[in-house]
Design an enzyme around this catalytic site. Structure first.
Site, PDB file in Angstrom:
ATOM      1  N   GLU A   1      -2.446   9.391 -10.934  1.00 25.39           N
ATOM      2  CA  GLU A   1      -1.929   8.207 -11.629  1.00 25.39           C
ATOM      3  C   GLU A   1      -1.943   8.392 -13.142  1.00 25.39           C
ATOM      4  OE1 GLU A   1      -4.894   6.310  -8.335  1.00 25.39           O
ATOM      5  OE2 GLU A   1      -4.586   5.119 -10.166  1.00 25.39           O
TER       6      GLU A   1
ATOM      7  N   HIS B   1       0.187   3.800 -10.343  1.00 25.75           N
ATOM      8  CA  HIS B   1      -0.713   4.200  -9.261  1.00 25.75           C
ATOM      9  C   HIS B   1       0.073   4.943  -8.181  1.00 25.75           C
ATOM     10  CE1 HIS B   1      -3.830   3.951  -6.273  1.00 25.75           C
ATOM     11  NE2 HIS B   1      -4.603   3.189  -7.013  1.00 25.75           N
TER      12      HIS B   1
ATOM     13  N   ARG C   1       1.240  -6.208  -9.973  1.00 23.57           N
ATOM     14  CA  ARG C   1       1.691  -5.624  -8.707  1.00 23.57           C
ATOM     15  C   ARG C   1       1.884  -6.667  -7.619  1.00 23.57           C
ATOM     16  NH1 ARG C   1      -3.318  -2.468  -5.701  1.00 23.57           N
ATOM     17  NH2 ARG C   1      -4.927  -4.038  -6.071  1.00 23.57           N
TER      18      ARG C   1
ATOM     19  N   ARG D   1       0.830  -1.211   0.000  1.00 25.55           N
ATOM     20  CA  ARG D   1       0.000   0.000   0.000  1.00 25.55           C
ATOM     21  C   ARG D   1       0.863   1.259   0.000  1.00 25.55           C
ATOM     22  NH1 ARG D   1      -4.679   0.749  -1.545  1.00 25.55           N
ATOM     23  NH2 ARG D   1      -5.514  -0.972  -0.303  1.00 25.55           N
TER      24      ARG D   1
ATOM     25  N   ASP E   1     -12.436   9.984  -6.430  1.00 27.41           N
ATOM     26  CA  ASP E   1     -11.984   8.818  -7.193  1.00 27.41           C
ATOM     27  C   ASP E   1     -12.420   9.030  -8.639  1.00 27.41           C
ATOM     28  OD1 ASP E   1     -12.237   5.194  -6.620  1.00 27.41           O
ATOM     29  OD2 ASP E   1     -11.195   6.393  -8.143  1.00 27.41           O
TER      30      ASP E   1
HETATM   31  O1  TA6 Z   1      -6.905   4.320  -8.462  1.00 28.45           O
HETATM   32  C1  TA6 Z   1      -8.011   4.530  -7.662  1.00 28.45           C
HETATM   33  C2  TA6 Z   1      -8.551   3.195  -7.215  1.00 28.45           C
HETATM   34  O2  TA6 Z   1      -8.953   2.437  -8.292  1.00 28.45           O
HETATM   35  C3  TA6 Z   1      -9.663   3.400  -6.194  1.00 28.45           C
HETATM   36  O3  TA6 Z   1     -10.910   3.033  -6.697  1.00 28.45           O
HETATM   37  C4  TA6 Z   1      -9.251   2.567  -5.001  1.00 28.45           C
HETATM   38  O4  TA6 Z   1      -9.794   1.326  -5.010  1.00 28.45           O
HETATM   39  C5  TA6 Z   1      -7.747   2.543  -5.161  1.00 28.45           C
HETATM   40  O5  TA6 Z   1      -7.529   2.457  -6.523  1.00 28.45           O
HETATM   41  C6  TA6 Z   1      -6.986   1.497  -4.380  1.00 28.45           C
HETATM   42  O6  TA6 Z   1      -7.179   0.251  -4.905  1.00 28.45           O
HETATM   43  P1  TA6 Z   1      -6.534  -1.026  -4.149  1.00 28.45           P
HETATM   44  O7  TA6 Z   1      -6.935  -2.208  -4.993  1.00 28.45           O
HETATM   45  O8  TA6 Z   1      -5.056  -0.826  -4.124  1.00 28.45           O
HETATM   46  O9  TA6 Z   1      -7.118  -1.049  -2.767  1.00 28.45           O
END
Ligand code: TA6
Length: 351
Positions: A308, A204, A126, A103, A249
Site C-alpha cells: 500500500e 490499500h 472507503r 474486501r 503487517d
Molecule cells: O493495511 C494493513 C491493515 O491495517 C492491517 O492491520 C489489517 O487490519 C488490514 O489493514 C485490513 O484492515 P480492514 O479494516 O480492512 O479489515
C-alpha cells in the site's frame, strides 16, 4: 438475427443497458460473438449497475485492458490486462453493502490509516458514496491518450460531527494505453474557520498473486519499519528481498518511489510507482486472521498481497486553501524471472 442484436446493442449501448444485455444473452454463441465484438468497441467509459445495484464505472482500453470502480468508496474492484486476466484480488466473501467496506481491490484510507487515530479503522472515505466530478480543476498531467474518470467526495454534516473539517477530495482513476492503472488524489482544505487539518492516507491495494509463498517484494530492503504485530515497534529490514511464510503487517518508512512485487509462478512483476506517499504498508493476514475475517475466505491469504502506497509516519497537514496530491501508478509486466536470478535493480530501474 445478428444484425438485429447488433442494432439492439447499439440502441441500448447507453449507460445501464449494456451490462443487462450481456447477462441476459450469454447463452447463444452468435449472440456472445456479437456481444464480444460490441464489447471491444464500447465507449471507453461507461456507468452501470454492479453487485447489489451499486453504481460502478468501467474504463476500457481498445487493446483489451479495463478497470472497474465503484462509486461506493471510489473503490477500484477490477483491473484486467489485455489478456483479460484479473490483476487485483477481491475476496469471494466480499460484502458489497454499506456501511461495510469492500474486501479487496483498492480501498482508499482517509482521513486516517488503520487505527492511527480515533476514527473507525482506515477512516470513512472507503464507505461513503462518491460522485462523478462534472468539472474537475485542470489536471497536472496530460491525459489525452488515456481513459479516465474523476470522482469527488465532500463531507456530509454527519461526517463533520466525527471529523470537523471541510474538504474536497478528488481522485482521478486513469487507464493508460499500456494497461497501466493510475490513481491521483487531490485533497483540498476548504475550512472557512481558518483551521488546518492533518490526515494519514493509503491506497490499500490488494494484488492478486498465484501463491504467496512464491512471491518476493523488492525495493524495501534495509529500510526501517513499524511492526503492527509488535505494538508498532520500529525495526530495520534485512538485506534481501521480502518473502512470506507467516502473517505480516508492516509499515515501511521513507521508501523508494518504486517497489516491485515478483510473482514467480505467473512470471509477472507488479511495479508500483508513487509520489507524495513516502511510506509503504505490506500486509498478509495468513491463516488465523483469514479465518477470523467474515468477509475473507480461509485460504484466500494464499492468493493476495497488500502493498500500500501510504503516508502514515508523518501526517499531512493542510492549511485552508492548500491542496495535497498523492499518486500511485501500477503496471504489470512479464518478468523474465528464472529461479533466483532476477536482477532487482533492472526491474526497479528498467520498467
Ligand atoms: O493495511 C494493513 C491493515 O491495517 C492491517 O492491520 C489489517 O487490519 C488490514 O489493514 C485490513 O484492515 P480492514 O479494516 O480492512 O479489515
Amino acid at each position: 438475427m445478428i444484425g438485429h442484436l447488433q442494432r439492439e446493442i447499439e440502441r441500448y449501448s447507453n449507460t445501464h443497458a449494456q451490462c443487462f444485455f450481456e447477462e441476459s444473452i450469454s447463452s447463444a454463441e452468435a449472440t456472445a460473438t456479437v456481444a464480444a465484438e460490441a464489447a471491444t468497441e464500447k465507449t471507453p467509459m461507461e456507468i452501470c449497475k454492479g453487485i447489489n445495484g451499486l453504481e460502478k464505472v468501467i474504463l476500457r482500453d481498445i487493446r483489451g485492458s479495463s478497470v472497474e470502480i465503484y462509486l461506493y468508496g471510489a473503490q477500484v474492484t477490477s483491473w484486467k490486462n489485455e489478456h483479460r486476466e484479473e490483476l487485483l484480488f477481491v475476496s469471494s466473501k466480499a460484502i458489497f453493502k454499506p456501511p461495510k467496506p469492500i474486501r479487496g481491490g483498492i480501498p482508499i484510507c482517509f482521513p486516517q490509516f488503520s487505527n492511527h487515530g480515533s476514527l473507525e479503522a482506515h477512516g470513512f472515505a472507503r464507505n461513503r458514496f462518491w460522485s462523478i466530478d462534472p468539472s474537475p480543476p485542470p489536471f497536472p498531467t496530460n491525459s489525452s491518450n488515456k481513459t479516465f474518470v474523476d470522482l469527488i467526495l465532500k463531507p456530509t454534516e454527519e461526517d463533520m460531527k466525527i471529523w470537523p473539517h471541510s474538504f474536497e477530495f478528488r481522485v482521478r482513476v486513469t487507464l493508460g494505453p499500456a494497461g497501466d492503472l493510475m490513481l491521483t488524489s487531490r485533497i483540498r482544505n476548504t475550512n472557512t474557520d481558518g483551521k488546518p487539518f492533518s490526515f494519514t492516507f493509503a491506497y490499500h491495494t490488494y494484488f492478486a498473486v498465484s501463491d504467496i509463498s512464491e512471491v518476493r517484494v523488492e525495493g524495501l530492503e534495509t529500510l526501517d519499519y513499524l511492526d503492527n504485530l509488535q505494538n508498532k515497534q520500529r525495526f530495520t529490514e534485512q538485506g534481501d528481498a521480502i518473502t512470506f511464510e507467516s502473517e505480516v503487517d508492516k509499515i515501511y518508512l521513507s521508501t523508494p518511489t518504486k517497489i516491485a512485487i515478483l510473482d514467480h509462478e505467473k512470471k509477472r512483476t507488479f511495479v508500483i510507482r508513487k509520489d507524495g506517499l513516502p511510506d509503504a504498508v505490506v500486509w498478509n493476514p495468513w491463516d488465523k486472521k483469514a479465518k477470523a475475517m467474515a468477509d475473507f475466505g480461509d485460504d484466500e491469504y494464499k492468493h493476495m498481497l497488500c502493498v500500500e502506497a501510504a503516508a502514515v509516519e508523518k501526517p499531512i497537514t493542510l492549511k485552508p486553501g492548500e491542496e495535497w496530491r498523492g499518486r500511485q501508478e501500477l503496471s504489470a509486466v512479464p518478468s523474465s524471472y528464472c529461479s533466483g536470478q532476477l536482477d532487482p535493480q533492472r526491474v526497479l530501474q528498467g520498467s
